[in-house]
Design an enzyme around this catalytic site. Sequence first.
Site, short mmCIF file in Angstrom:
data_model
loop_
_atom_site.label_atom_id
_atom_site.label_comp_id
_atom_site.label_asym_id
_atom_site.label_seq_id
_atom_site.Cartn_x
_atom_site.Cartn_y
_atom_site.Cartn_z
N TYR A 16 48.71 100.84 91.50
CA TYR A 16 49.40 100.89 92.79
C TYR A 16 49.93 102.31 93.05
O TYR A 16 49.76 102.86 94.13
CB TYR A 16 50.52 99.85 92.80
CG TYR A 16 51.42 99.93 94.00
CD1 TYR A 16 50.97 99.57 95.27
CD2 TYR A 16 52.74 100.35 93.87
CE1 TYR A 16 51.79 99.65 96.37
CE2 TYR A 16 53.58 100.42 94.96
CZ TYR A 16 53.10 100.07 96.21
OH TYR A 16 53.93 100.15 97.30
N GLU A 38 57.71 93.39 100.71
CA GLU A 38 59.00 94.02 100.41
C GLU A 38 60.15 93.02 100.59
O GLU A 38 61.10 93.02 99.81
CB GLU A 38 59.23 95.27 101.27
CG GLU A 38 58.30 96.43 100.95
CD GLU A 38 58.49 97.04 99.56
OE1 GLU A 38 59.49 96.74 98.88
OE2 GLU A 38 57.61 97.82 99.16
N TRP A 46 59.38 94.93 91.52
CA TRP A 46 58.14 95.17 92.28
C TRP A 46 56.94 94.73 91.46
O TRP A 46 55.93 94.27 91.99
CB TRP A 46 58.05 96.63 92.70
CG TRP A 46 56.86 96.90 93.56
CD1 TRP A 46 55.82 97.72 93.27
CD2 TRP A 46 56.56 96.34 94.85
NE1 TRP A 46 54.90 97.70 94.29
CE2 TRP A 46 55.33 96.87 95.28
CE3 TRP A 46 57.23 95.43 95.68
CZ2 TRP A 46 54.75 96.54 96.49
CZ3 TRP A 46 56.64 95.10 96.90
CH2 TRP A 46 55.42 95.65 97.29
#
Length: 190
Positions: A16, A38, A46
């Site tokens: 990512y 988010e 995350w």
Amino acid sequence: MKKCTWALSSPNEEQYHDLEWGVPVHDGRLLFEFLILEGAQAGLSWSTILNKREGYRLAFDNFDAETVAGYDDKKINELLANPAIIRNKLKVNAAVINAQAYLKVQQDFGSFDGYIWQFVDGKPLHNAWKSHAEIPASTPTSELIGKNLKQRGFKFVGSTICYAYMQATGMVNDHTIDCYRHAEIKTQYS
């Protein structure tokens, strides 16, 4: 090749980091995807969201905002039973509400891209952090975005979530200056 320290925690996070984080996003579907992800991340790592990203894409019809905006109670209950996503009722309901608000913003501004990028005058902000510890959790700009989104009916869009959104969508380049991606992104997107 030096990378941001957080990217070294897992292969998913490294991929990512290397391919997406900090790269300016102007595709409406991907902007909506990051908005939902988010919000889902609130209170979680995350890494947890990245590990469930494909599950989210399947569960939320590849983040097609029009489809998600039309989800009914039956679909919401299916989502709440789906272990491939975060099964939090507030977050799932917020995804549907945010899809509806997203479509309204598209209608009012011509595109969500045009709306969201106006907060940074249409171009990414390039910071120069020496370490990950220097990177703020929120900024006056993310505070302004969060307030504006809330006024438009969005949920799970506080200042911290909005700053993470800005980082994810490349509105801000927060790679540390010793990370190879900092210079690449700054050169390519200045």
